[in-house]
Design an enzyme around this catalytic site. Structure first.
Site, mmCIF file in Angstrom:
data_model
loop_
_atom_site.group_PDB
_atom_site.id
_atom_site.type_symbol
_atom_site.label_atom_id
_atom_site.label_comp_id
_atom_site.label_asym_id
_atom_site.label_seq_id
_atom_site.Cartn_x
_atom_site.Cartn_y
_atom_site.Cartn_z
ATOM 1 N N GLY A 468 -42.573 64.452 3.221
ATOM 2 C CA GLY A 468 -43.144 65.356 2.231
ATOM 3 C C GLY A 468 -42.556 65.229 0.838
ATOM 4 O O GLY A 468 -43.225 65.550 -0.142
ATOM 5 N N ASN A 631 -38.802 61.527 -10.347
ATOM 6 C CA ASN A 631 -40.158 61.999 -10.624
ATOM 7 C C ASN A 631 -40.117 63.523 -10.754
ATOM 8 O O ASN A 631 -39.983 64.240 -9.774
ATOM 9 C CB ASN A 631 -41.085 61.577 -9.484
ATOM 10 C CG ASN A 631 -42.527 61.989 -9.713
ATOM 11 O OD1 ASN A 631 -42.804 63.069 -10.220
ATOM 12 N ND2 ASN A 631 -43.450 61.126 -9.329
ATOM 13 N N GLN A 638 -40.129 69.516 -4.490
ATOM 14 C CA GLN A 638 -39.027 69.566 -3.513
ATOM 15 C C GLN A 638 -38.294 70.893 -3.619
ATOM 16 O O GLN A 638 -37.968 71.523 -2.620
ATOM 17 C CB GLN A 638 -37.994 68.473 -3.844
ATOM 18 C CG GLN A 638 -38.209 67.160 -3.197
ATOM 19 C CD GLN A 638 -37.584 67.138 -1.814
ATOM 20 O OE1 GLN A 638 -37.894 67.979 -0.992
ATOM 21 N NE2 GLN A 638 -36.727 66.190 -1.567
ATOM 22 N N LYS A 701 -28.898 61.770 -6.938
ATOM 23 C CA LYS A 701 -28.003 62.486 -6.032
ATOM 24 C C LYS A 701 -28.708 63.044 -4.798
ATOM 25 O O LYS A 701 -28.052 63.452 -3.857
ATOM 26 C CB LYS A 701 -27.334 63.641 -6.788
ATOM 27 C CG LYS A 701 -26.246 63.183 -7.762
ATOM 28 C CD LYS A 701 -25.536 64.390 -8.327
ATOM 29 C CE LYS A 701 -24.249 63.998 -9.046
ATOM 30 N NZ LYS A 701 -23.572 65.217 -9.567
ATOM 31 N N GLY A 702 -30.020 63.113 -4.810
ATOM 32 C CA GLY A 702 -30.719 63.707 -3.668
ATOM 33 C C GLY A 702 -30.987 65.174 -3.903
ATOM 34 O O GLY A 702 -30.185 65.880 -4.512
ATOM 35 N N GLY A 704 -33.332 67.142 -1.476
ATOM 36 C CA GLY A 704 -33.967 67.831 -0.351
ATOM 37 C C GLY A 704 -33.188 69.022 0.140
ATOM 38 O O GLY A 704 -33.749 70.091 0.382
ATOM 39 N N GLU A 705 -31.886 68.865 0.309
ATOM 40 C CA GLU A 705 -31.095 69.940 0.922
ATOM 41 C C GLU A 705 -30.653 70.972 -0.107
ATOM 42 O O GLU A 705 -30.726 72.174 0.138
ATOM 43 C CB GLU A 705 -29.854 69.385 1.624
ATOM 44 C CG GLU A 705 -30.010 68.031 2.272
ATOM 45 C CD GLU A 705 -30.909 68.005 3.482
ATOM 46 O OE1 GLU A 705 -31.043 69.023 4.177
ATOM 47 O OE2 GLU A 705 -31.488 66.928 3.742
HETATM 48 MO MO1 MOS Z 1 -32.852 67.033 6.771
HETATM 49 S S1 MOS Z 1 -31.969 68.512 7.928
HETATM 50 O O1 MOS Z 1 -31.476 66.107 6.735
HETATM 51 O O2 MOS Z 1 -34.098 66.382 7.683
#
Ligand code: MOS
Length: 738
Positions: A468, A631, A638, A701-702, A704-705
């Protein structure tokens, strides 16, 4: 040359998704396919005594009833993937009569149609010798994890600097609190699904997975066949949040059933079954004690974390990891214990570990701020560290103070009046709360390959996933930039185990790891194209690479505008595609010499009805230092998703187990609440300009979390500010406030 990185390119797969052309695992129907339905144990612990398969086998359409009585014995060769708990052993499904938790798969019914399979599965009578399971974390024993004793473990059982106990005792101002976070189950829209087809001793799995190369290796080990005999295909994922990182028993069951009935088999979990054997955010109990001087300088932090695990595996997450470096403090002690219960093994769920640990720390900081009579934001500012005091190394970059400034400014924190119950909108009680967030910049070795085609396009491949965040799009952007080709001419493909191997699509490391590999592959392809262009007969023949340069997907003699050769011309004249392969790994010296994290500040506004205590999150503003933003459109999306997940964690999501038998009593979306549109307010993410050359070649750096971390404490602190009521348990519900 125009750069693609940094532009808000719409999703390259958006059209496929909105027109229904994107194919998800369950949509790969095969010729002659049968349908499998799992029968889950209705006992929470014990043994199967009898299975009345005969009466079900006679039902219309039923092809087979498979249980431990007739299932193939599987070798389950030793295999531990990057995502599996380092201690204990996975569930060996349908291999014995033991029942370890409620809902454990104990049989599968295979039939010609899904309806027939479901009907027969419901009718299957199984008798158990039942024992009472232990599913209450508060009355169970806590144990020191075996995992944490192993060298190199990311999670430690006990760490201390200074003397935190003595410092807490001596502190003039202190808080000492316990936080409980209830179990949460990932509830992505797409359920787990696997279509399995054998061709001799070769197996193809169209299977929902965030980690196709791991699923390939795991299933090969389970069946004792070479990994090259297994292919896993998963081009699209309808959300996952961590539940598809591991290869859970249903994948084995689909393959086992397909072999048993000697035809392709489709197995899709029901929503209810999503609560049994596919991981969950573990129930946690945390003690958080913080001591400070009267002017608010922290003198002691004690964080004792504990989280549930199953009896057969040790699942550990980074529950206490951030406590040692978020604030400057001379005396810090953290501990981590496991609470083994008769449940299935928990797993990573968005912001795993950090989300829960930061909740305790940031709620305690808010309580401390009130004891100090200090602005909660100011308390954070004055305890800002100048390095990672836990590891005694500098941060690769840390824009925390800027995040506080930007977040506070955009949110309007200065409008806040500190006294609880002091802000109103009409009859609603209004609360403002904030929290700090962080998540490590994880990285794992990754690979990618590129083919420059004679038609002027580039095909880029990596085994990666896109659950996603927009991996298809962001990787297209990276390839576009490092090849110098317009994005329309780059085709990025992912989700096949025979593509170059990549790490789990989790831990916010896809952009960093896979992105760096794509970059490396593109650079190699470019070099090869240059070598090909310098061959005899070409207008550039005989020229050395340092006389040439790439501009906009074509090769030029430096400083000259004529006689550029495009990839298309180079590949066409060599009569074959030009290949590039790339891999990326993190430099060990940089990794040990720097502390690398994304940081953020989260601000939340809630509105609470003073009479019936309904809680609405009205606004969230997050400001993040997350390195380069590849992006902005996807990054904002996100963060919006993470904030919504955080709202769920704060005020809605919990899985309740029946203490008598371990049954998840709300295993459906009517009673397991997740935020819907009406629960989703105005959400805003801001990104601090951050140039970090140490984290990885792309400087990302990412996201998602970290987008979820910090949301639940900001909301909890806002609820206190609105009501004067401290609730030390998540989710915070109406009944906690009445
Ligand atoms: Mo995420 S919990 O690292 O899919």
């Amino acid at each position: 040359m125009t750069t693609s990185i940094g532009t808000p390119l719409p999703r390259v797969d958006g059209h496929l998704k909105v027109t229904g052309q994107a194919r998800y695992a369950a949509e790969f129907n095969q010729q002659g396919q049968a349908y499998a339905v799992i029968v889950g144990s209705t006992a929470g612990l014990g043994r199967i005594e009898a299975i009345d398969a005969a009466s079900v086998e006679r039902m219309p359409g039923v092809v087979a009833v498979i249980s431990h009585l007739n299932a193939q014995r599987l070798p389950y060769d030793a295999y531990r993937g990057a995502i599996d708990p380092p201690a204990g052993e996975r569930l060996h499904v349908l291999q014995d009569a033991e029942v370890r938790f409620f809902g454990q798969p104990v049989a599968i019914v295979v039939a010609e149609t899904l309806d027939q399979a479901e009907y027969a599965a419901n009718a299957l009578k199984i008798t158990y010798a039942i024992q009472p399971p232990a599913v209450d974390a508060h009355s169970a024993d806590k144990v020191v994890p075996e995992t944490a004793r192993r060298p190199g473990s990311r999670v430690h059982a006990d760490i201390e600097r200074g003397d935190a106990t003595a410092a807490l005792q001596a502190a003039p101002v202190k808080v000492d609190l316990e936080y409980v976070i209830q179990r949460e189950n990932h509830n992505p829209m797409e359920p787990h699904a696997t279509v399995a087809a054998w061709n001799g001793d070769r197996l193809t799995l169209w299977s929902k997975s965030q980690f196709v190369v791991n699923e390939q290796a795991e299933i090969a080990a389970v069946f004792g066949i070479p990994p090259e005999n297994v292919e896993v295909i998963c081009p699209f994922i309808g959300g996952a949040f961590g539940t598809s990182l591991r290869t859970w028993p249903h994948v084995t069951l689909a393959a086992l059933a397909a072999r048993h009935v000697n035809r392709p088999v489709k197995l899709v979990l029901t929503r209810k079954q999503m609560f049994f054997t596919t991981g969950h955010r573990p129930y946690t109990i945390q003690r958080m004690a913080i001591g400070a001087t009267t002017d608010g300088k922290l003198t002691s932090i004690i964080h004792e974390g504990s989280g549930e695990t199953s009896r057969y595996e040790e699942f550990m997450e980074a529950l206490t990891a951030v406590t040692s470096f978020t604030y400057s403090c001379p005396n810090v002690r953290t501990s981590y214990r496991l609470i083994p219960l008769d449940t299935s093994t928990p797993t990573y769920m968005r912001g795993p570990g950090e989300a829960s640990g930061v909740h305790a720390m940031e709620c305690a900081m808010d309580e401390l701020a009130y004891k100090l009579n200090m602005d909660p934001l100011e308390l954070r500012r004055i305890n800002e560290p100048s390095k990672d005091e836990g590891r005694n190394v500098p941060f690769s970059s840390r824009s925390m103070l800027k995040c506080y400034d930007i977040g506070a400014e955009r949110f309007g924190w200065n409008r806040r009046t500190p006294e609880p119950r002091s802000m109103r909108d009409g009859r609603l009680l209004i609360g403002y709360g904030m929290a700090t967030a962080s998540y490590p910049c994880l990285f794992a070795p990754a690979n990618a390959r590129v083919r420059l085609m004679p038609d002027g396009t580039a095909e880029v491949e990596a085994a990666a996933s896109d659950m996603g965040p927009g991996t298809y799009t962001s990787m297209t952007q990276v390839a576009s930039d490092f090849l110098g080709l317009p994005v329309e001419r780059v085709k990025f493909a992912l989700g096949r185990s025979n593509f170059p191997a990549t790490p789990p699509h989790g831990g916010s490391m896809t952009m960093a790891s896979v992105g760096s590999a794509v970059r490396a592959a593109c650079l190699e392809a470019q070099e090869k194209a240059m070598a090909a262009a310098a061959r005899d007969g070409s207008p550039l023949s005989g020229l050395q690479p340092d006389h040439l340069e790439w501009r906009g997907g074509a090769l030029f003699v430096k400083g000259r505008d004529q006689a550029g050769l495009s990839y298309q011309e180079i590949a066409a004249s060599s009569g074959a595609p030009i290949f590039g392969e790339g891999s990326a790994a993190r430099d060990a010296e940089t990794a040990s010499g720097y502390s690398m994290h994304a940081f953020g500040a989260v601000f939340a506004e809630v509105g609470i009805d003073p009479d019936v205590a309904t809680i609405r999150v009205r606004r969230i503003v997050g400001a993040y230092g997350a390195g380069k933003v590849v992006n902005p459109r996807l990054a904002a999306s996100q963060c919006t998703g993470g904030m919504i997940g955080g709202i769920g964690m704060a005020i809605m999501e919990r899985t309740v187990l029946d203490r008598r038998n371990g049954r998840p009593v709300n295993a459906h979306l009517a009673d397991y609440l997740v935020p819907v549109n009406l629960d989703t307010p105005q959400l805003e993410a801001h990104f601090v300009d951050e140039e970090d050359t140490l984290v990885n070649p792309l400087g990302v750096k990412g996201l998602g979390e970290i987008a979820l971390v910090g949301v639940s404490p900001a909301v909890a602190n806002a609820i206190y500010h609105a009501t004067g009521n401290r609730v030390h348990e998540l989710p915070i519900m109406i009944e906690n406030l009445l």
